[in-house]
Scaffold this active site. Structure first.
Site, mmCIF file in Angstrom:
data_model
loop_
_atom_site.group_PDB
_atom_site.id
_atom_site.type_symbol
_atom_site.label_atom_id
_atom_site.label_comp_id
_atom_site.label_asym_id
_atom_site.label_seq_id
_atom_site.Cartn_x
_atom_site.Cartn_y
_atom_site.Cartn_z
ATOM 1 C CG ASP A 73 -1.930 1.128 1.209
ATOM 2 O OD1 ASP A 73 -1.695 2.144 0.521
ATOM 3 O OD2 ASP A 73 -2.963 1.009 1.897
ATOM 4 C CE1 TYR A 168 -5.450 10.773 -11.976
ATOM 5 C CE2 TYR A 168 -5.585 12.360 -13.773
ATOM 6 C CZ TYR A 168 -5.141 11.154 -13.273
ATOM 7 O OH TYR A 168 -4.382 10.320 -14.068
#
Length: 263
Positions: A73, A168
């Site tokens: 992760d 984003y």
């Protein structure tokens, strides 16, 4: 941390320095998977990172050569440190990082954005990218021979936003800043960085492009896409450049996508 070694149990230390060793994040699908397959076919040994062990195994089954799968992760410092520790233990060094893991948020106006969704974008695309770059630089400075290359997966959104994509877009502008900083700070250590800005490669993440997405003029239109293999071959070329050469920023996109005129 669980490590899945799908190939050889041991590597002769003398052989390790002759190998080309790459770490790929987000390797379980899409662009990461395509790049992993292409790099393996070009003779690279790979440390594959991603959250899903089974997806990594599926990628490794498509690859040639020596592959190590490490469930990771990238938003957690210890997990990223473990990724590089295990890769170096297995292969002896890291020559290249393809810093590819990334997520997006729903396309909604900024004022309607759910903060948990925005935070997930920043955690992965900014924090995760930075953590992986940090560990790669640390490894590349300490190994003999010194040096290496980091290729960050940016986006055309790093310089031309889509409507309702602020988290984003912001994250990919941050990646550009990181790329430039590594180019500067790594120079004395034989470390360089590059960024590949990709527009509409055929992956699960770009499925919406085919059915229709919001355009800058307010209309909904489908957009052309290109084979992800073109992205993979470009990364292989960038990764294979000699130490004295670099392609700092590369854009590869579907020829007829409506980028120019968008911003």
């Amino acid at each position: 941390m669980q490590i899945i070694d799908l190939r050889l149990e041991g590597v002769n230390i003398g052989m390790e320095l002759k190998l080309k060793i790459a770490v790929i994040t987000g390797a379980g699908s899409g662009i990461g998977r395509a790049v992993a397959v292409a790099l393996s076919q070009a003779g690279w040994s790979l440390g594959l990172a991603g959250r899903r062990a089974e997806a990594l195994k599926d990628t490794a089954d498509l690859c040639a050569g020596d592959i190590l799968c490490i469930p990771t992760d990238v938003t957690y410092e210890a997990s990223v440190a473990g990724l590089f520790d295990q890769t170096i233990t297995r292969f002896g060094r890291v020559d290249m990082l393809f810093n590819n893991a990334g997520v997006s948020a729903p396309a909604v106006p900024l004022e309607d954005l759910d903060w948990a969704q925005a935070r997930a974008v920043i955690d992965t695309n900014v924090t995760g990218t930075m953590l992986c770059a940090r560990e790669a630089v640390r490894a590349m400075k300490s190994q003999t021979p010194q040096g290496g290359r980091i290729i960050n997966n940016g986006s055309i959104s790093a310089y031309a936003p889509r409507p309702h994509a602020a988290p984003y877009v912001m994250s990919k502008h941050a990646v550009t800043g990181l790329t430039k900083s590594i180019i500067l700070d790594g120079r004395a250590f034989g470390i360089t960085a590059a960024q590949i800005d990709i527009g509409n490669a055929v992956t699960d993440m770009s499925e919406a492009m085919a059915s229709g997405v919001l355009q800058a003029d307010g209309t909904i239109r489908s957009e052309p896409r290109m084979d992800v293999a073109h992205v993979a071959s470009t990364v292989v070329h960038m990764a294979g450049l000699p130490p004295e050469a670099n392609m700092p920023f590369v854009t590869i996109m579907a020829t007829n996508m409506p980028l120019y005129g968008r911003g």
